[in-house]
Design a protein around this motif. Sequence first.
Motif, PDB file in Angstrom:
ATOM      1  N   GLY A  38       0.785  -1.223   0.000  1.00  0.00           N
ATOM      2  CA  GLY A  38       0.000   0.000   0.000  1.00  0.00           C
ATOM      3  C   GLY A  38       0.819   1.276   0.000  1.00  0.00           C
ATOM      4  N   HIS A  39       2.139   1.150   0.178  1.00  0.00           N
ATOM      5  CA  HIS A  39       3.004   2.334   0.175  1.00  0.00           C
ATOM      6  C   HIS A  39       3.203   2.832  -1.256  1.00  0.00           C
ATOM      7  N   ILE A  40       3.427   4.135  -1.410  1.00  0.00           N
ATOM      8  CA  ILE A  40       3.648   4.733  -2.720  1.00  0.00           C
ATOM      9  C   ILE A  40       5.143   4.806  -2.983  1.00  0.00           C
ATOM     10  N   PRO A  41       5.639   4.142  -4.031  1.00  0.00           N
ATOM     11  CA  PRO A  41       7.068   4.179  -4.335  1.00  0.00           C
ATOM     12  C   PRO A  41       7.529   5.581  -4.742  1.00  0.00           C
ATOM     13  N   ASP A  42       8.774   5.909  -4.415  1.00  0.00           N
ATOM     14  CA  ASP A  42       9.355   7.174  -4.845  1.00  0.00           C
ATOM     15  C   ASP A  42       9.448   7.203  -6.363  1.00  0.00           C
ATOM     16  N   GLU A  43       9.209   8.349  -6.938  1.00  0.00           N
ATOM     17  CA  GLU A  43       9.300   8.584  -8.378  1.00  0.00           C
ATOM     18  C   GLU A  43       8.364   7.704  -9.190  1.00  0.00           C
ATOM     19  N   GLU A  44       7.243   7.340  -8.605  1.00  0.00           N
ATOM     20  CA  GLU A  44       6.220   6.602  -9.335  1.00  0.00           C
ATOM     21  C   GLU A  44       5.651   7.524 -10.416  1.00  0.00           C
ATOM     22  N   ILE A  45       5.395   6.993 -11.599  1.00  0.00           N
ATOM     23  CA  ILE A  45       4.915   7.802 -12.719  1.00  0.00           C
ATOM     24  C   ILE A  45       3.619   7.193 -13.252  1.00  0.00           C
TER      25      ILE A  45
END
Length: 111
Positions: A38-45
């Motif tokens: 459920g975490h948002i990855p860094d630099e997700e596009i």
Amino acid sequence: MRRYVYRCSVCRTTSPVLFDLPDLADEGQAHRLALHGGHIPDEEIAGQIDRLGRWYAALSPLVALHARIADGLSDLHNEKTMGHYWWASIGAVLILAASAALVVAVFALAL
């Protein structure tokens, strides 16, 4: 027709091409839940691409305008495919050239 993809920079994976914005949000959420807890990855596009798979945000303004016109002309033939038809690319160049010539002619007449 708009085309979208989701790109996770941590997993280095890209989703298949999606055609609706809600589907894009669902794809990103499903990926985050399944692989990142459920975490948002860094630099997700997540964003819109042209029919050649290029991110519109990464294109220069003139190239993006050409791509949007060629995408629109190609969508007249078949909405679900990728890639530009040769006639759509030539049509986009002719439309841009005619628009530029019209602007130059208007300015020449005004001066």
